[in-house]
Design a protein around this motif. Structure first.
Motif, PDB file in Angstrom:
ATOM      1  N   VAL A 251     -42.751  28.514 -46.838  1.00 58.64           N
ATOM      2  CA  VAL A 251     -42.698  27.687 -48.044  1.00 58.64           C
ATOM      3  C   VAL A 251     -41.562  26.668 -47.962  1.00 58.64           C
ATOM      4  O   VAL A 251     -41.640  25.576 -48.545  1.00 58.64           O
ATOM      5  N   LEU A 252     -40.516  26.986 -47.218  1.00 56.01           N
ATOM      6  CA  LEU A 252     -39.378  26.080 -47.093  1.00 56.01           C
ATOM      7  C   LEU A 252     -39.717  24.858 -46.242  1.00 56.01           C
ATOM      8  O   LEU A 252     -38.916  23.928 -46.134  1.00 56.01           O
ATOM      9  N   GLN A 283     -46.164  12.761 -49.900  1.00 50.16           N
ATOM     10  CA  GLN A 283     -47.521  12.896 -49.362  1.00 50.16           C
ATOM     11  C   GLN A 283     -48.098  14.285 -49.645  1.00 50.16           C
ATOM     12  O   GLN A 283     -49.277  14.429 -49.960  1.00 50.16           O
ATOM     13  N   ALA A 284     -47.251  15.319 -49.546  1.00 47.42           N
ATOM     14  CA  ALA A 284     -47.717  16.680 -49.830  1.00 47.42           C
ATOM     15  C   ALA A 284     -48.145  16.814 -51.286  1.00 47.42           C
ATOM     16  O   ALA A 284     -49.114  17.530 -51.599  1.00 47.42           O
ATOM     17  N   PHE A 340     -50.002  24.852 -43.944  1.00 48.22           N
ATOM     18  CA  PHE A 340     -49.567  23.734 -44.781  1.00 48.22           C
ATOM     19  C   PHE A 340     -49.165  24.263 -46.153  1.00 48.22           C
ATOM     20  O   PHE A 340     -49.858  25.099 -46.737  1.00 48.22           O
ATOM     21  N   VAL A 341     -48.048  23.756 -46.652  1.00 49.71           N
ATOM     22  CA  VAL A 341     -47.538  24.189 -47.955  1.00 49.71           C
ATOM     23  C   VAL A 341     -47.982  23.190 -49.016  1.00 49.71           C
ATOM     24  O   VAL A 341     -47.635  22.007 -48.965  1.00 49.71           O
ATOM     25  N   PHE A 342     -48.758  23.680 -49.982  1.00 50.56           N
ATOM     26  CA  PHE A 342     -49.201  22.878 -51.129  1.00 50.56           C
ATOM     27  C   PHE A 342     -48.363  23.264 -52.343  1.00 50.56           C
ATOM     28  O   PHE A 342     -48.103  24.457 -52.569  1.00 50.56           O
ATOM     29  N   ILE A 350     -48.819  27.295 -52.689  1.00 49.04           N
ATOM     30  CA  ILE A 350     -49.838  28.000 -51.916  1.00 49.04           C
ATOM     31  C   ILE A 350     -49.645  27.588 -50.457  1.00 49.04           C
ATOM     32  O   ILE A 350     -49.451  26.402 -50.164  1.00 49.04           O
ATOM     33  N   ILE A 351     -49.681  28.549 -49.553  1.00 47.27           N
ATOM     34  CA  ILE A 351     -49.670  28.253 -48.122  1.00 47.27           C
ATOM     35  C   ILE A 351     -51.051  28.570 -47.584  1.00 47.27           C
ATOM     36  O   ILE A 351     -51.562  29.673 -47.768  1.00 47.27           O
TER      37      ILE A 351
END
Length: 368
Positions: A251-252, A283-284, A340-342, A350-351
């Motif tokens: 998550v980091l 962008q994320a 990818f971390v959302f 959420i990963i």
């Protein structure tokens, strides 16, 4: 000795069993370095790894604190800049450690920003198969992120931090007064990692940063003390549960997948790390909204705070295929896809595994 001990109370503890260590956060506490090294029973010989920019300001007081506590000190100065975080510079550190006769009873002090901390930490992890080291971060970004958690390493020309080790310091000493010597650009870049914690871990902290953006920009010490301490507590809470990034610690990396691609494509010369992370977070946030994980209003709030903190959001205008190639070299890529971390609105995450990275990039606004 008591005068050196007066500013090191109320430390945050990173709980990792026999590798646990404290983080000391205060103002004008650099003179406690020698006392703390004695308290941790470190060997009598120390190497301070720094660069010319930081060394000109803080090598002398750090050295004086150590010498007054009975330690002998050698100085190892390496070039300043992310582009020097490589194997050639690492070998310069090894050369100096050997030339100065540091043995397994010696230790390293990392006096500088994230590059110094990562490289000095990796040198400590690998020299003589491991000697102790201490983190004394001198940038805001290093204080709230890279100095905590034990990630050390160097870059490779094909990607950032591809070579490294998990190696915890004996303690971390953060002097908020040293931040006064940073340029506005260097100081502001540290807000990106702070903001990351708010976006994916703590909505109340995000709100605090939004409400106190001007005070933070003006380096208000009370606001800084709270923000740095909260950031370190949030990171420590993740590291304690997942020291070696087996799952949760990913998550980091929020904002870092695309941020690292930006750094790679610009050869680490155009953007500071925090600026690249800021671009990656923007962008994320857009990707999270497009994938139905987060709301339009959350994206707006994130973009608003990035702008309020004077952080960049637009991707430099490389081709989509260039970004794709850079991301596919990222160490977070595995056979089953990219982790990818959302952001799930603000304060949660959420990963997820993403196989079609190109689909994510279609959402991004390249060169906006």
């Amino acid at each position: 000795m008591n005068k050196n001990n007066s500013s090191v109370v109320d430390a945050i503890q990173v709980g990792l069993g026999d590798r646990s260590y404290p983080i000391h956060i205060s103002t004008h506490n650099l003179n406690s370095l020698g006392f703390l090294c004695l308290e941790h029973k470190l060997g009598r010989k120390a190497a301070i790894v720094t660069n010319p920019t930081i060394g000109a300001h803080y090598f002398q007081p750090a050295e004086a604190s150590l010498v007054s506590a009975g330690f002998s000190v050698c100085k190892i100065e390496i070039p300043d800049g992310e582009q020097y975080k490589n194997s050639e510079t690492l070998n310069l550190i090894y050369d100096k450690l050997i030339e100065n006769g540091l043995d397994r009873g010696s230790f390293i002090v990392a006096l500088g920003g994230g590059v110094i901390g990562d490289m000095a930490g990796y040198a400590a992890a690998t020299y003589l198969r491991g000697i102790p080291f201490v983190q004394v971060p001198t940038t805001l970004l290093a204080q709230v992120d890279s100095s905590v958690g034990g990630k050390t390493g160097i870059n490779h020309h094909k990607g950032k931090n591809l070579i490294g080790a998990f190696y915890q310091p004996k303690f971390v000493l953060m002097d908020l007064a040293v931040l006064d010597s940073l340029s506005d650009r260097e100081y502001i870049s540290g807000f990106a990692e702070m903001l990351k914690y708010g976006v994916v871990l703590d909505g109340k902290f995000f709100d605090f940063m939004h409400a106190n953006a001007e005070k933070l920009l003006h380096r208000d010490k009370d606001c800084l003390q709270f923000a740095v301490k909260t950031s370190c507590m949030l990171k420590a809470s993740i590291v304690e549960r997942d020291e070696r990034e087996g799952g949760l610690r990913a998550v980091l990396n929020y904002g870092h997948t695309i941020g690292h691609a930006v750094e790679t494509l610009t050869d680490y010369r155009q953007f500071l790390h925090g600026e690249a992370v800021s671009i990656g977070m923007a962008q994320a946030a857009r990707i999270s909204e497009a994938m139905g994980v987060s709301s339009t209003s959350s994206t707006h709030h994130i973009m608003s705070l990035l702008a309020k903190l004077h952080l960049p959001t637009g991707l430099p205008a490389f081709k989509t295929d260039d970004y794709l190639a850079a991301i596919l070299h990222d160490k977070k890529i595995k056979d089953d896809g990219l982790s990818f971390v959302f952001n799930k609105d603000i304060g949660n995450f959420i990963i997820d595994k993403v196989k079609d990275v190109g689909r994510l990039l279609k959402v991004c606004e390249i060169g906006d």
